[in-house]
Motif scaffolding. Structure first.
Motif: not given
Length: 330
Positions: A275-281
């Motif tokens: 999910m965090l990867k989906g939010l973007g760095e």
């Protein structure tokens, strides 16, 4: 260890079950208490949710259904929504939504979720493998009695549901504290003798005979005499001996461990990472810069997953592929 016991009254159209949730229940409370944003449930809410957890296991084990049983209580009191989900393998999870301060001490069902008489109990059966166009089955009953009076015990609500939706007389005793959530269920079967296990057989033909079976009424009266403290503190053998010492019971092998009730939630660190990867760095880094860490809590069980600067750096760093024939140098 959490356990489920099933039994029949030999030669009588009555069956029963006792569930004791110990490690499964304390894990639900531990996760909620460890959540820094929500903290632990108030005592009255813990008692309600524990009774719901025990009842959910009893209802799921009472049906032959390949799917989740979702037991919900929602209303207009301090507790807006409480949910227990039990899978066919008896794995379960539970949660409650409390936007306002709930009573700290013991409170009635109406004061928690049915202040204005609009509370509802919903039981949903969600098939594991739905066919195209298939919808979950849902039964809904009010938290009020047949004459409009507010029901003050969760067991009364479920008994009303079983009577109206399943057309089966049911007696239920529930109790919960911080260590144990337990329940005793006694149910009148529609046929006698060897048909005890065929709960649906001849149901329609005998629906008009509910409440007139002397065997069920006698056993129901005995079951109703079980106190809250006895249900929470006594082992299953002692309970059955005290209540039904004059009856001949046919008992099944207890369901424990991997075959019995146990806690399980679909959340995981892997799913949170995805999910965090989906939010973007960039988005994740902004939260890290502001708060020093990124914390994500499961909305259902309350488990929190924390990511510091090292964790987030690893999250967005792709593994380096090594040339063929090379090896790591330790």
């Amino acid at each position: 260890m959490s356990e489920l016991h099933k039994f029949l009254f030999d030669g009588l159209p009555v069956r029963g079950m006792i569930v004791r949730l110990t490690d499964a229940w304390t894990e639900i409370l531990r996760r909620r208490a460890a959540n820094t944003e929500t903290g632990n449930y108030a005592p009255a809410v813990r008692e309600l949710l524990g009774e719901m957890a025990a009842a959910g296991v009893l209802m799921q084990s009472n049906i032959k259904f390949n799917g989740a049983l979702v037991f919900q209580i929602h209303g207009d009191g301090p507790v807006k929504l409480s949910v227990v989900e039990v899978q066919p393998d008896l794995s379960l999870r539970a949660t409650a939504t409390i936007p306002t301060t709930a009573p700290e001490d013991s409170a009635s069902l109406s004061s928690l979720v049915n202040v204005n008489g609009n509370g509802r109990c919903a039981i949903t059966l969600d098939p594991k493998n739905r066919m195209p166009g298939q919808q979950p089955y849902q039964g809904i009953v009010p938290l009020n009695g047949e004459h409009g009076q507010k029901l003050e015990k969760l067991s009364d609500v479920i008994q009303q549901y079983m009577r109206h939706s399943e057309q089966l007389d049911t007696t239920l005793v529930l109790a919960a504290n911080d260590e144990v959530a337990a329940g005793l269920l006694i149910q009148r079967m529609p046929v006698k003798g060897e048909g005890n296990l065929d709960a649906a057989q001849n149901l329609e033909a005998e629906a008009d005979q509910m409440d007139v079976n002397e065997d069920y009424n006698r056993i129901s009266t005995l079951a109703s005499s079980l106190t809250r403290d006895e249900l929470l503190t006594l082992d299953v053998d002692t309970i059955l001996r005290r209540l039904f010492w004059e009856e001949k019971l046919l008992r099944f092998v207890p369901q424990q461990g991997v075959d019995g009730p146990r806690f399980a939630c679909s959340c995981s660190r892997e799913r949170v990472s995805a999910m965090l990867k989906g939010l973007g760095e960039e988005e994740v880094q902004s939260v890290l810069d502001e708060r020093g860490s990124v914390e994500v809590g499961c909305e259902f069980c309350g488990q929190q997953y924390r990511y510091d600067a090292v964790d987030t750096a690893q999250l967005f760093t792709e593994p380096q592929m090594q040339p063929p024939g090379s090896r790591n140098i330790q």
